[in-house]
Design an enzyme around this catalytic site. Structure first.
Site, PDB file in Angstrom:
ATOM      1  N   HIS A  96       0.734  -1.205   0.211  1.00 48.80           N
ATOM      2  CA  HIS A  96       0.065  -0.128   0.024  1.00 48.80           C
ATOM      3  C   HIS A  96       0.728   1.283  -0.149  1.00 48.80           C
ATOM      4  O   HIS A  96       0.825   2.316  -0.766  1.00 48.80           O
ATOM      5  CB  HIS A  96      -0.983   0.025   1.067  1.00 48.80           C
ATOM      6  CG  HIS A  96      -1.943   1.287   0.619  1.00 48.80           C
ATOM      7  ND1 HIS A  96      -3.211   0.776  -0.366  1.00 48.80           N
ATOM      8  CD2 HIS A  96      -2.158   2.228   1.191  1.00 48.80           C
ATOM      9  CE1 HIS A  96      -3.768   1.825  -0.481  1.00 48.80           C
ATOM     10  NE2 HIS A  96      -3.180   2.914   0.228  1.00 48.80           N
TER      11      HIS A  96
ATOM     12  N   TYR B 241       1.590   5.296  -2.495  1.00 46.58           N
ATOM     13  CA  TYR B 241       2.096   6.767  -2.200  1.00 46.58           C
ATOM     14  C   TYR B 241       3.486   6.883  -2.711  1.00 46.58           C
ATOM     15  O   TYR B 241       3.760   8.151  -3.082  1.00 46.58           O
ATOM     16  CB  TYR B 241       1.825   6.846  -0.745  1.00 46.58           C
ATOM     17  CG  TYR B 241       0.467   6.670  -0.176  1.00 46.58           C
ATOM     18  CD1 TYR B 241      -0.652   7.549  -0.917  1.00 46.58           C
ATOM     19  CD2 TYR B 241       0.018   5.625   0.581  1.00 46.58           C
ATOM     20  CE1 TYR B 241      -1.831   7.191  -0.526  1.00 46.58           C
ATOM     21  CE2 TYR B 241      -1.204   5.318   0.724  1.00 46.58           C
ATOM     22  CZ  TYR B 241      -1.907   5.961   0.451  1.00 46.58           C
ATOM     23  OH  TYR B 241      -3.511   5.966   0.840  1.00 46.58           O
TER      24      TYR B 241
ATOM     25  N   HIS C 196     -10.746   0.440 -10.231  1.00 49.04           N
ATOM     26  CA  HIS C 196     -10.471   1.333  -9.415  1.00 49.04           C
ATOM     27  C   HIS C 196      -8.775   1.757  -9.504  1.00 49.04           C
ATOM     28  O   HIS C 196      -8.650   2.967  -9.636  1.00 49.04           O
ATOM     29  CB  HIS C 196     -10.379   0.759  -7.893  1.00 49.04           C
ATOM     30  CG  HIS C 196      -9.702   1.471  -6.795  1.00 49.04           C
ATOM     31  ND1 HIS C 196     -10.111   2.705  -6.571  1.00 49.04           N
ATOM     32  CD2 HIS C 196      -8.539   1.360  -6.098  1.00 49.04           C
ATOM     33  CE1 HIS C 196      -9.144   3.209  -5.663  1.00 49.04           C
ATOM     34  NE2 HIS C 196      -8.290   2.440  -5.482  1.00 49.04           N
ATOM     35  N   PHE C 197      -8.016   0.765  -9.508  1.00 45.52           N
ATOM     36  CA  PHE C 197      -6.481   1.236  -9.676  1.00 45.52           C
ATOM     37  C   PHE C 197      -5.944   1.819 -11.130  1.00 45.52           C
ATOM     38  O   PHE C 197      -4.921   2.469 -10.986  1.00 45.52           O
ATOM     39  CB  PHE C 197      -5.580   0.227  -9.089  1.00 45.52           C
ATOM     40  CG  PHE C 197      -5.484  -1.104  -9.754  1.00 45.52           C
ATOM     41  CD1 PHE C 197      -4.858  -1.153 -10.987  1.00 45.52           C
ATOM     42  CD2 PHE C 197      -5.618  -2.207  -9.206  1.00 45.52           C
ATOM     43  CE1 PHE C 197      -4.643  -2.362 -11.888  1.00 45.52           C
ATOM     44  CE2 PHE C 197      -5.780  -3.423  -9.961  1.00 45.52           C
ATOM     45  CZ  PHE C 197      -5.097  -3.609 -11.272  1.00 45.52           C
ATOM     46  N   HIS C 198      -6.841   1.621 -12.137  1.00 42.87           N
ATOM     47  CA  HIS C 198      -6.548   2.356 -13.387  1.00 42.87           C
ATOM     48  C   HIS C 198      -6.900   3.884 -13.311  1.00 42.87           C
ATOM     49  O   HIS C 198      -6.535   4.562 -14.136  1.00 42.87           O
ATOM     50  CB  HIS C 198      -7.172   1.763 -14.442  1.00 42.87           C
ATOM     51  CG  HIS C 198      -6.209   0.316 -14.915  1.00 42.87           C
ATOM     52  ND1 HIS C 198      -6.426  -0.798 -14.394  1.00 42.87           N
ATOM     53  CD2 HIS C 198      -5.359   0.471 -16.123  1.00 42.87           C
ATOM     54  CE1 HIS C 198      -5.573  -1.777 -14.871  1.00 42.87           C
ATOM     55  NE2 HIS C 198      -4.995  -1.113 -15.689  1.00 42.87           N
TER      56      HIS C 198
ATOM     57  N   ARG D 158     -11.430 -10.509 -11.413  1.00 43.30           N
ATOM     58  CA  ARG D 158     -10.534  -9.786 -12.168  1.00 43.30           C
ATOM     59  C   ARG D 158      -9.344 -10.771 -12.623  1.00 43.30           C
ATOM     60  O   ARG D 158      -9.644 -12.178 -12.358  1.00 43.30           O
ATOM     61  CB  ARG D 158      -9.502  -8.690 -11.172  1.00 43.30           C
ATOM     62  CG  ARG D 158      -9.064  -9.490 -10.239  1.00 43.30           C
ATOM     63  CD  ARG D 158      -8.484  -8.521  -9.118  1.00 43.30           C
ATOM     64  NE  ARG D 158      -7.293  -7.710  -9.405  1.00 43.30           N
ATOM     65  CZ  ARG D 158      -6.293  -7.370  -8.540  1.00 43.30           C
ATOM     66  NH1 ARG D 158      -6.624  -7.275  -7.419  1.00 43.30           N
ATOM     67  NH2 ARG D 158      -5.141  -6.640  -9.141  1.00 43.30           N
ATOM     68  N   ARG D 159      -8.767 -10.338 -13.751  1.00 42.86           N
ATOM     69  CA  ARG D 159      -7.411 -11.461 -14.333  1.00 42.86           C
ATOM     70  C   ARG D 159      -7.904 -12.470 -14.693  1.00 42.86           C
ATOM     71  O   ARG D 159      -7.472 -13.690 -14.249  1.00 42.86           O
ATOM     72  CB  ARG D 159      -6.503 -11.546 -13.296  1.00 42.86           C
ATOM     73  CG  ARG D 159      -5.922 -10.191 -12.760  1.00 42.86           C
ATOM     74  CD  ARG D 159      -5.147 -10.617 -11.346  1.00 42.86           C
ATOM     75  NE  ARG D 159      -4.354  -9.508 -10.857  1.00 42.86           N
ATOM     76  CZ  ARG D 159      -3.515  -9.601  -9.915  1.00 42.86           C
ATOM     77  NH1 ARG D 159      -4.145 -10.282  -8.845  1.00 42.86           N
ATOM     78  NH2 ARG D 159      -2.702  -8.544  -9.682  1.00 42.86           N
TER      79      ARG D 159
END
Lengths: 157, 540
Positions: free
Chosen positions: B215, B219, B366-368, B429-430
């Site tokens: 995580h 950042y 989300h993470f795209h 996913r995947r």
């Protein structure tokens, strides 16, 4: 240090939004007992098939009327592949893996857990009547997308 | 300065090359998930390319780009050369060597374990050793930047560090704390195990160590993007930074809160108590706060820019912004996408509610928006502004550079919205093939996987435009002598003295205390428990 009045107002609002989100989680935890599956129990992954806890796989009705589903997630299938449970009654799932990490997800429900070799995953949920698709949601090898099962929740079972 | 300019160019050049390879694989994956036939489509190719895409984008593109950015920003903001130039080049070569070793293992089919490499799935040792060397290279880079800063500090006892350098130092501190976890996982568990020196590993311990790193890793990607938002965007858009001290507060809060949050990736894991997961949930919601503050400061800075360009009404300053400048449009569009991604992140972090979305297509949606837009699109915009200064050539193919961010925005909206929805409908996913033997539930995903593939096509075109602009600039751009990297001035003028937020030592101590509170007890409890190791598997 000078901070603009509007920015102060914004910062207090943002802090309250964060607090409100956490408050909603605590409310769900205390009021509805909504918590993620966090059962702690270990098992030897090389001896899953002979372990008495997983020797009898499938659906069992306990003396108090509750239902337990015992299943193994393996490359690339769930054992058993078809599960029949009563609708509207709490069902406790107990799962483990004899090989790599798998996922267990019943599409369209909140039944969702990681299945990690060496550990027993356990959670309880309730189903509306219907037929559901079970999928593995953690990549587990070239057959990952073929790893599936079926759950049938029946009324009056 | 020439040496550091070339070093920054080398880092960013390799980052862009990695991005290009990864973007090509992404297109193929989006099409495969829509179950459209492609030449060479096979499960081997699909999962291999998911691994390559994740490693190249999340670990290689980001790390090299950030190393290049750190070199350029530190030397320009402090107006001095790097302290140890040869060591700085060593950081590049070590990271490059490690990356090539890991890529060899991936492309030769010996490491189809995805970029999260969860054991007991076992890759070739070159994969683990290569990625470890990538991290070691980044550590050397950290030492060089810190050394350069300390040399500057010795001559400027009282001055606050320029905000661009302060932000880079915060990035480095987050990275150094975070990489302890993955280094432990690699050195104690995975490398000896993949070499056959140990027989088994504990998969849950590996996951705890990975997400201790995983995580704050986000950042490490995000903070350099924030540095661009705070210190470059206001100047290029023609304004000033609204608040310098609050920028410092934001970076200080990220140092403190980035790491003690990792269990929110493991909500669905057995073997970790729900109480400790709640502690990490609390910290996770706390880390929304600095991003809220950033939203205000950046939007206020943009309003200053719009008004200084002649806007007078309540909202027409938005229209006055230079939307045709590729850096400005990249960053503005990335911020819009990030706002959506941030709210999705709050949902992911919401403890029991995570069971509705965990490991579904929602997560890639989300993470795209976060790493794939807030970070990647900002970095592309930054490249349009910075690369011409590094290679002393004017930006070439500027029309493509103007269109590219909008194309990315459009493609990402299509890709991301469709994946959020299919995720809520239960699509994992995947997956190579989403048909599940014609299951009725799986059929309801079909139209949306097509939208996702269309989004992938737009994103691929956008990536191609970006690569063409970069290649054109380096090979055919008109020579220029403009190499000055200038940063935004704060509205109240440059700060003259150090404030509470500048006390990095204090924030490091606070961060370590919070990490100990969040991790020491659950990790110690886990190590005391009798656990069973797993032998390795290679089902690929």
């Amino acid at each position: 240090m000078h901070i603009d009045l509007y920015e102060r107002f914004w910062m207090w609002s943002a802090a309250m939004i964060c607090a409100a989100l956490f408050g909603a989680i605590v409310y769900g935890l205390v009021g509805e007992h909504t918590r993620p599956p966090s059962h702690i129990e270990t098992i030897d992954p090389t001896a899953v098939w002979s372990d008495p806890r997983f020797a009898q796989r499938g659906v069992t009705t306990n003396p108090d009327g509750s239902v337990t589903v015992t299943a193994i997630a393996m490359m690339f299938a769930f054992q058993p592949g078809e599960i029949r449970v009563p609708a509207g009654r709490p069902v406790t799932f107990r799962l483990t893996s004899p090989d790599v990490v798998h996922g267990f997800e019943i599409a369209g429900t909140n039944a969702n857990t990681m299945v990690i070799p060496g550990y027993v995953a356990q959670f309880t949920t309730t189903f509306a009547p219907g037929e559901y698709l079970i999928v593995c949601h953690e990549y587990c090898g070239l057959g990952h997308h073929a790893m599936m099962g079926k759950l049938i929740a029946e009324e009056g079972l | 300065m020439t040496s550091s300019r070339r070093l920054a160019a080398a880092n960013i050049g390799f980052a862009v090359a990695a991005f290009g390879v990864a973007a090509a694989m992404a297109m193929m994956q989006a099409v495969s998930r829509a179950n459209l036939e492609l030449p060479w489509r096979s499960p081997q190719m699909y999962y291999l390319s998911v691994t390559a895409h994740g490693v190249l984008m999340a670990l290689v593109f980001t790390t090299f780009f950030i190393m290049g950015l750190g070199v350029a920003f530190t030397t320009h903001a402090l107006e001095r050369p790097l302290r140890w130039p040869r060591l700085a080049w060593a950081s590049f070569w070590v990271a490059l060597g490690g990356t090539l070793a890991a890529l060899w293992a991936i492309f030769w089919g010996k490491a189809t374990v995805l970029y999260t490499f969860y054991p007991p799935m076992q890759a070739h040792p070159a994969f683990y050793i290569g990625l470890t060397l990538l991290v070691v290279g980044s550590w050397i880079w950290c030492a060089v930047i810190i050394g350069t800063y300390r040399a500057w500090r010795a001559q400027h006892r009282e001055a606050p560090a320029p905000l661009a350098v302060f932000g880079m130092l915060a990035t480095i501190i987050v990275w150094l704390i975070a990489t302890v976890g993955v280094a432990a996982e690699m050195l104690v568990q995975l490398i000896p195990w993949s070499l056959g020196w140990t027989k088994t590993v504990d998969p849950l311990l590996a996951r705890m160590l990975f997400w201790y790193f995983g995580h704050p890793l986000v950042y490490f990607w995000l903070l350099p993007a924030y540095v661009v938002w705070y210190t470059v965007l206001p100047r290029v858009s023609g304004g000033k930074l609204f608040s310098d001290p609050l920028g410092r507060m934001v970076f200080a809060l990220f140092i403190v809160l980035s790491t003690p949050v990792g269990f929110h990736h493991q909500f669905m894991d057995p073997g970790i108590s729900s109480g400790w997961k709640l502690v990490h949930t609390f910290n996770t919601l706390g880390i929304l706060f600095p991003s809220f503050v950033t939203a205000f400061t950046i939007v206020a800075s943009l309003e200053i820019a719009g008004r200084s360009r002649g806007a007078t009404g309540l909202f027409n300053w938005l229209g006055k912004l230079p939307w045709g400048d590729p850096l400005v449009s990249s960053v503005l569009l990335s911020m819009l996408l990030f706002a959506v991604g941030g709210f999705g992140g709050a949902i992911n972090a919401s403890y029991g509610m995570n069971s509705m979305v965990h490991n579904t297509a929602w997560i890639q949606g989300h993470f795209h928006l976060t790493v794939g837009s807030a970070v990647a699109l900002t970095f592309m915009g930054t490249a349009y502004w910075l690369v011409p200064k590094l290679v002393k050539r004017e930006l070439e193919l500027t029309l493509l550079a103007k269109v590219q961010p909008y194309l990315w925005f459009l493609g990402m909206l299509l890709f991301s919205i469709s994946n959020h929805i299919t995720g809520l409908m239960g699509m994992p996913r995947r997956i190579y093939d989403p048909s599940y033997l014609g299951s009725p539930v799986a059929q309801t995903w079909t139209a949306l996987t097509g939208v996702s593939a269309l989004g992938g096509l737009f994103l691929f075109m956008s990536s191609a435009f970006f690569l063409l602009v970069m290649l054109g600039t380096v090979l055919a751009g008109r020579p220029t002598s403009d190499t000055a990297v200038r940063f935004a001035e704060p509205l109240e003028g440059a700060p003259t003295r150090r404030i509470l937020f500048d006390r990095l030592g204090l924030w490091i101590v606070a961060a370590i205390v919070l990490v100990l509170i969040a991790y020491a007890y659950p990790l110690a409890g886990h190590l005391r428990m009798q656990t069973f190791g797993s032998p390795g598997f290679r089902p690929f």
